[in-house]
Design a protein around this motif. Structure first.
Motif: not given
Length: 316
Positions: A271-281, A140-142, A93-102, A283-287
């Motif tokens: 700053d704090v580095i963290q992974l954020v994701y939707p508040p679903t009951p 986005y998934d993550l 499946g498809l995973l959509r991931l966002a992050a700062p450029l650098s 998460l899909p296994l791929k995420t």
């Protein structure tokens, strides 16, 4: 009639996104398809499910109840599907991931590539942008974020601190000298990460275990930019002092292109580095697999902080 699973999933996305447009983007569907599914669901259940405004929707009482119950049902279906895929090894499946450029290009890109090599049926859409994206509305998934988590609706896994340092080129230090106290910074060219030309804010906290209140300084310099890479290049060229994350600075410091500037008793606020994701009951296994994969490899102590340990190149 039993509600269609796709219609329920679409309705939950509309409620979570707050608009048909955002839900359509997240689902990769036309707005007309999303609207039709919700309308058909309302007709099937014989009750209005949404309060509709020109640019926003919110659930009715019945809609809120349906969304809550539907989330649980969809989560159970996802769990069953994940268990089957995990047993067969067919994670896809498809995973959509966002992050700062650098950070994304320097640290995240190689990890994503390695993850894809381990799971050859996974596709990844990697969006690198220093502007913070709308995780839910953008589909986005993550996301990896550096800084304060503004949206309390999201869930987060903390990876560690993104430490920052004050640096300049040896040439700048020779020509202009170095600040001895924080107030001296006002007499220097201070390169700023900002979208405004009127100035920028640097925040310092008492160093180490020292007590005291942080200080915020509004400074001016010859360059403000919304790119850490551009500020790094300008500082190496001797244009001014810069405060940047250590993951950007460590290589330039190691090879002597920059020197660290120490102001006794003070250090830039991290700053704090963290992974954020939707508040679903659930998460899909791929995420979950990608989340765990990244969290296991982006963790303290960070390799890029070694240049900032005692004995590293400093000036002051």
């Amino acid at each position: 009639m039993r509600p269609d699973v796709d219609a329920l999933a679409t309705f939950v996305q509309v409620v979570d996104s707050g608009s048909v447009t955002a839900a359509a983007a997240r689902l990769g569907l036309a707005k007309s398809v999303v609207s039709k599914r919700v309308t058909q669901l309302e007709a099937q259940l014989a009750t209005p499910l949404l309060h509709r405004a020109p640019r926003h929707v919110s659930p009715t009482e019945a809609g809120a109840l349906l969304a809550e119950r539907a989330r649980a049902v969809l989560a159970q279906l996802d769990t069953v599907a994940d268990a089957v895929m995990a047993q067969s090894g067919a994670l896809q499946g498809l995973l959509r991931l966002a992050a700062p450029l650098s950070f994304g290009s320097r640290q995240l890109g190689p990890l994503v590539a390695a993850f894809m090599a381990e799971y050859p049926r996974i596709e990844v859409s990697l969006d690198l942008d220093d502007r913070q994206v709308d995780l839910l509305g953008g589909g986005y998934d993550l996301a990896l974020r550096i800084g304060r988590l503004a949206d309390s609706a999201l869930r987060a896994r903390r990876l560690g601190l993104s430490r920052r340092a004050l640096c300049c080129s040896p040439d700048y230090a020779a020509r202009h000298g170095l600040p001895a106290v924080l107030d001296d910074l006002s007499g220097h060219s201070c390169l700023g990460y900002a979208n405004s030309t009127v100035g920028h804010l640097w925040r310092f906290a008492p160093a180490g275990e020292a007590e005291g209140e942080p200080r915020s300084l509004i400074l001016r310099g010859r360059l403000t930019a919304n790119s850490g890479e551009a500020l790094l290049d300008a500082s190496i060229a001797g244009i001014g002092l810069v405060v940047l994350p250590t993951f950007l600075l460590h290589d330039a410091l190691r090879r002597g292109a920059l020197v660290r500037v120490e102001i006794p008793g003070w250090e830039p606020v991290p700053d704090v580095i963290q992974l954020v994701y939707p508040p679903t009951p659930a998460l899909p296994l791929k995420t979950r697999r990608l989340l765990d994969y990244l969290a296991a490899r982006i963790r303290e102590p960070f390799a890029w902080d070694t240049s900032f340990q005692p004995g590293a190149s400093t000036a002051g």
